[in-house]
Motif scaffolding. Structure first.
Motif, PDB file in Angstrom:
ATOM      1  N   GLU A 263       0.838  -1.193   0.000  1.00  0.00           N
ATOM      2  CA  GLU A 263       0.000   0.000   0.000  1.00  0.00           C
ATOM      3  C   GLU A 263       0.874   1.244   0.000  1.00  0.00           C
ATOM      4  N   MET A 264       0.442   2.246  -0.728  1.00  0.00           N
ATOM      5  CA  MET A 264       1.158   3.513  -0.814  1.00  0.00           C
ATOM      6  C   MET A 264       0.178   4.671  -0.650  1.00  0.00           C
TER       7      MET A 264
ATOM      8  N   ASP B  52       5.404   4.625   1.663  1.00  0.00           N
ATOM      9  CA  ASP B  52       4.865   3.338   2.104  1.00  0.00           C
ATOM     10  C   ASP B  52       4.564   3.357   3.594  1.00  0.00           C
ATOM     11  N   ARG B  53       4.079   2.221   4.115  1.00  0.00           N
ATOM     12  CA  ARG B  53       3.603   2.176   5.494  1.00  0.00           C
ATOM     13  C   ARG B  53       4.723   2.289   6.525  1.00  0.00           C
TER      14      ARG B  53
ATOM     15  N   GLY C 225       5.054   1.757  -8.261  1.00  0.00           N
ATOM     16  CA  GLY C 225       4.285   1.673  -7.025  1.00  0.00           C
ATOM     17  C   GLY C 225       2.928   2.332  -7.078  1.00  0.00           C
ATOM     18  N   TRP C 226       2.620   3.080  -8.153  1.00  0.00           N
ATOM     19  CA  TRP C 226       1.360   3.801  -8.228  1.00  0.00           C
ATOM     20  C   TRP C 226       0.153   2.876  -8.117  1.00  0.00           C
ATOM     21  N   ALA C 227       0.279   1.657  -8.595  1.00  0.00           N
ATOM     22  CA  ALA C 227      -0.844   0.711  -8.538  1.00  0.00           C
ATOM     23  C   ALA C 227      -1.265   0.419  -7.100  1.00  0.00           C
ATOM     24  N   GLY C 228      -0.354   0.636  -6.146  1.00  0.00           N
ATOM     25  CA  GLY C 228      -0.686   0.396  -4.744  1.00  0.00           C
ATOM     26  C   GLY C 228      -1.183   1.620  -4.005  1.00  0.00           C
TER      27      GLY C 228
ATOM     28  N   ASP D  52      -4.723   0.078   7.474  1.00  0.00           N
ATOM     29  CA  ASP D  52      -4.237  -0.903   8.438  1.00  0.00           C
ATOM     30  C   ASP D  52      -2.707  -0.990   8.414  1.00  0.00           C
ATOM     31  N   GLY D  53      -2.105  -1.105   9.586  1.00  0.00           N
ATOM     32  CA  GLY D  53      -0.681  -1.370   9.692  1.00  0.00           C
ATOM     33  C   GLY D  53       0.222  -0.186   9.488  1.00  0.00           C
ATOM     34  N   TRP D  54      -0.347   1.038   9.424  1.00  0.00           N
ATOM     35  CA  TRP D  54       0.489   2.207   9.180  1.00  0.00           C
ATOM     36  C   TRP D  54       0.995   2.819  10.474  1.00  0.00           C
ATOM     37  N   PHE D  55       0.332   2.587  11.587  1.00  0.00           N
ATOM     38  CA  PHE D  55       0.734   3.229  12.821  1.00  0.00           C
ATOM     39  C   PHE D  55       0.790   2.194  13.963  1.00  0.00           C
TER      40      PHE D  55
END
Length: 316
Positions: A3-4, A21-22, A59-62, A313-316
């Motif tokens: 994810e981006m 990214d995350r 990475g744009w697709a994410g 999800d999962g970023w912090f």
């Protein structure tokens, strides 16, 4: 695929972009000069060029959303910006313009002021990490800031919460461009430090440099007028910080920006002044830290604010 968030940082001299990214890592970075004196559409065209470059990256697709950090004032409720140093943008509908360029509602777009963006960055990956209540400040040509309250960025309804630069700390002080008097900004920003030193008798060397950086060099050599100008700036900052801490009970204050790069010339008198202003028991142990993320803070923070808003999800 990771994810981006696509992040854009808009200032008076440059418009930068990156995929984030995350883990807060920047990829596919690009940058363009800001045509600050151009018409509104020309400035927007630079923003869309930056986004188009990012869209060419693998990475744009994410990408799950777009975070924009902009010099202010901003109005996040309307998605509009009125940067002081971009005259053609007054109440400019930046969010709608970017959304239209990207094809409508395919990607959500979040606007954040540059002070809250820096705050989000330092709380996520920098000096305020792990603290639940923080004030993060930029002390440069102006004084801006943002708040983290109860573990989350608090931008306020319009996106300008934490703008400590426009707290008045001297009732009969100099007029401020905001229309008030004696604001922290008009006493502690770089131009104020230089202006005060000149007014009190400091003179530049043969180079003729009258910037705050030149005053800092003189202070390092022991010039008493230069040292006094930094001490006065520190006193103004301390008064604003202590007042903010008394209102919202802070754990830490993080300070970045060009003036903060002077290091102990600012931080030593700031700590001393803070002891005189932060006297109540619940503000007495306030921690003071220099910012860590430097020039990346705008991009990291724009991404962090967007990720928080999107509840990724999962970023912090």
């Amino acid at each position: 695929m990771d994810e981006m968030v696509a992040a854009v940082d808009i200032g008076g001299t440059k418009i930068a972009g990156a995929l984030v990214d995350r883990r807060g890592r920047l990829t596919a970075q690009c940058q363009r000069p800001t045509p600050a004196e151009a018409d509104a559409e020309s400035v927007l065209q630079v923003v869309t060029e930056v986004l188009d470059r990012l869209a060419e990256a693998p990475g744009w697709a994410g990408v799950r959303g777009v975070g924009i950090g902009s010099a202010g004032p901003v109005d996040v409720s309307k998605g509009a910006v009125s940067p002081v140093n971009i005259p053609a943008w007054r109440d400019f509908p930046l969010v709608d313009s970017v959304r239209e360029h990207l094809g409508g509602d395919r990607l959500p777009v979040l606007l954040t002021g540059d002070g809250p963006a820096m705050t989000a960055a330092e709380h996520w990956q920098g000096a305020a990490r792990g603290f639940r209540n923080a004030l993060c400040m930029v002390v440069s040509t102006g004084v801006g800031g943002g708040l983290v309250l109860d573990g989350a960025l608090y931008p306020g309804p319009s996106g300008n919460a934490g703008h400590i630069g426009h707290i008045s700390v001297e009732l009969d002080g100099d007029p401020c461009p905001c229309g008030s008097r004696g604001c922290v900004e008009v006493m502690a920003a770089g131009p104020a430090i230089a202006r005060r030193a000149l007014r009190q008798g400091w003179r530049p060397d043969a180079s003729g440099d009258t910037s705050a950086g030149a005053v800092a060099e003189a202070a390092r050599r022991g010039d008493p007028v230069a040292l006094a100008s930094f001490a006065r700036a520190a006193q103004a900052l301390a008064a604003g910080i202590a007042g903010t801490a008394a209102l919202v009970e802070l754990d830490v204050v993080v300070i970045g920006g060009g003036v903060a790069k002077s290091g102990e010339l600012l931080f030593a008198p700031l700590r001393e002044s803070l002891r005189g202003y932060a006297t109540l028991p619940f503000v007495r142990d306030l921690e003071l830290r220099p910012a860590q993320l430097g020039t990346d803070a705008g991009l990291v923070g724009a991404a962090a604010a967007a990720a928080q808003w999107l509840r990724l999800d999962g970023w912090f």
